[in-house]
Design a protein around this motif. Structure first.
Motif, PDB file in Angstrom:
ATOM      1  N   MET A 139     -50.590  37.575  -2.786  1.00 62.71           N
ATOM      2  CA  MET A 139     -49.821  38.888  -2.941  1.00 62.71           C
ATOM      3  C   MET A 139     -48.464  38.688  -3.414  1.00 62.71           C
ATOM      4  N   ALA A 140     -48.057  37.407  -3.480  1.00 62.32           N
ATOM      5  CA  ALA A 140     -46.706  37.484  -4.073  1.00 62.32           C
ATOM      6  C   ALA A 140     -46.584  37.491  -5.549  1.00 62.32           C
ATOM      7  N   ASP A 141     -47.763  37.099  -6.220  1.00 61.63           N
ATOM      8  CA  ASP A 141     -47.506  37.392  -7.675  1.00 61.63           C
ATOM      9  C   ASP A 141     -48.558  38.471  -8.522  1.00 61.63           C
ATOM     10  N   CYS A 201     -38.536  44.507  -6.400  1.00 58.78           N
ATOM     11  CA  CYS A 201     -38.810  43.479  -5.922  1.00 58.78           C
ATOM     12  C   CYS A 201     -39.271  42.329  -6.821  1.00 58.78           C
ATOM     13  N   PRO A 202     -38.714  41.287  -6.330  1.00 59.31           N
ATOM     14  CA  PRO A 202     -38.910  40.185  -7.412  1.00 59.31           C
ATOM     15  C   PRO A 202     -40.509  39.686  -7.314  1.00 59.31           C
ATOM     16  N   ALA A 203     -41.096  39.986  -6.356  1.00 62.09           N
ATOM     17  CA  ALA A 203     -42.818  39.544  -6.589  1.00 62.09           C
ATOM     18  C   ALA A 203     -43.589  40.618  -7.239  1.00 62.09           C
ATOM     19  N   CYS A 204     -43.458  41.872  -6.888  1.00 61.66           N
ATOM     20  CA  CYS A 204     -44.230  42.859  -7.421  1.00 61.66           C
ATOM     21  C   CYS A 204     -43.621  43.865  -8.622  1.00 61.66           C
ATOM     22  N   GLY A 205     -42.319  43.657  -8.667  1.00 63.17           N
ATOM     23  CA  GLY A 205     -41.952  44.711  -9.624  1.00 63.17           C
ATOM     24  C   GLY A 205     -41.731  45.992  -9.253  1.00 63.17           C
ATOM     25  N   PHE A 261     -35.734  35.721   2.747  1.00 63.68           N
ATOM     26  CA  PHE A 261     -35.284  34.164   2.026  1.00 63.68           C
ATOM     27  C   PHE A 261     -34.127  34.595   1.119  1.00 63.68           C
ATOM     28  N   VAL A 262     -33.637  35.762   0.831  1.00 68.76           N
ATOM     29  CA  VAL A 262     -32.447  35.868  -0.076  1.00 68.76           C
ATOM     30  C   VAL A 262     -31.449  35.510   0.493  1.00 68.76           C
ATOM     31  N   ASP A 263     -30.542  34.349  -0.335  1.00 68.92           N
ATOM     32  CA  ASP A 263     -29.199  34.217  -0.022  1.00 68.92           C
ATOM     33  C   ASP A 263     -28.497  33.913  -1.262  1.00 68.92           C
ATOM     34  N   ALA A 264     -27.985  35.345  -1.628  1.00 69.30           N
ATOM     35  CA  ALA A 264     -27.358  35.209  -3.079  1.00 69.30           C
ATOM     36  C   ALA A 264     -25.894  34.974  -2.731  1.00 69.30           C
ATOM     37  N   GLY A 265     -25.248  34.932  -1.336  1.00 67.76           N
ATOM     38  CA  GLY A 265     -24.259  34.481  -1.110  1.00 67.76           C
ATOM     39  C   GLY A 265     -23.033  35.326  -2.149  1.00 67.76           C
ATOM     40  N   ASP A 266     -21.935  34.534  -2.305  1.00 67.28           N
ATOM     41  CA  ASP A 266     -20.860  35.028  -3.141  1.00 67.28           C
ATOM     42  C   ASP A 266     -21.222  35.037  -4.703  1.00 67.28           C
ATOM     43  N   LEU A 318     -34.087  35.729  -9.584  1.00 68.58           N
ATOM     44  CA  LEU A 318     -34.260  34.140 -10.002  1.00 68.58           C
ATOM     45  C   LEU A 318     -34.192  33.384  -9.049  1.00 68.58           C
ATOM     46  N   GLN A 319     -33.651  33.658  -7.812  1.00 68.70           N
ATOM     47  CA  GLN A 319     -34.047  32.747  -6.763  1.00 68.70           C
ATOM     48  C   GLN A 319     -35.342  32.756  -6.398  1.00 68.70           C
ATOM     49  N   TYR A 320     -36.079  34.028  -6.369  1.00 69.61           N
ATOM     50  CA  TYR A 320     -37.231  34.249  -5.878  1.00 69.61           C
ATOM     51  C   TYR A 320     -38.240  33.331  -6.951  1.00 69.61           C
ATOM     52  N   HIS A 321     -38.032  33.634  -8.400  1.00 72.94           N
ATOM     53  CA  HIS A 321     -38.835  33.038  -9.211  1.00 72.94           C
ATOM     54  C   HIS A 321     -38.880  31.341  -9.280  1.00 72.94           C
ATOM     55  N   HIS A 322     -37.583  30.883  -9.133  1.00 77.55           N
ATOM     56  CA  HIS A 322     -37.574  29.529  -9.126  1.00 77.55           C
ATOM     57  C   HIS A 322     -37.911  28.834  -7.580  1.00 77.55           C
ATOM     58  N   LYS A 323     -37.992  29.725  -6.723  1.00 76.02           N
ATOM     59  CA  LYS A 323     -38.348  29.311  -5.415  1.00 76.02           C
ATOM     60  C   LYS A 323     -37.399  28.439  -4.934  1.00 76.02           C
TER      61      LYS A 323
END
Length: 128
Positions: free
Chosen positions: A1-3, A20-24, A48-53, A111-116
């Motif tokens: 379901m992630a892709d 959404c980075p998975a389904c768009g 999982f999101v950790d965009a931080g600063d 990009l964080q999701y795409h590159h794991k």
């Protein structure tokens, strides 16, 4: 379901659209910068999101270069009074920092999701 997205769609487009980075399809944000807990379409958990600063740093560096260059150019060419500098550059600072902040955050999350990408971990080897 992630892709679930077509293979031709890039994560950059999803991030810039705030999807959404998975389904768009599902929305990434509720409010200006607040993340939703999960996607309403594919149920991807956004834990999982950790965009931080990162988004703020990119925006500050680029916006600072634009505003400082414009202010210096204006000062050298016209030498306006300080109150006019404040009246000119304060609205520009707001525009060039707030407008791209959400776009940049969405882009870095996609990009964080795409590159794991994840937090770094040390591995202990027994052969050393």
């Amino acid at each position: 379901m992630a892709d679930q997205a077509p293979p031709t769609e890039l994560p950059i487009g999803r991030g810039l659209r705030g999807r959404c980075p998975a389904c768009g399809q599902g929305r990434l944000f509720h409010g200006f910068l607040n993340l939703r807990p999960r996607c309403e379409c594919c149920d991807l958990d956004y834990g999982f999101v950790d965009a931080g600063d990162g988004p703020a740093v990119f925006v500050i560096l680029i916006a600072g270069a634009i505003v400082v260059f414009a202010a210096l150019l204006t000062e050298v060419a016209y030498q306006p009074p300080y109150w006019l500098h404040a009246a000119l550059w304060f609205p520009l600072i707001l525009i060039v920092t707030l407008a791209p902040l959400r776009l940049t955050r969405g882009l870095l999350i996609a990009l964080q999701y795409h590159h794991k990408a994840a937090e770094g971990r040390l591995e202990h080897r027994s052969d050393v």
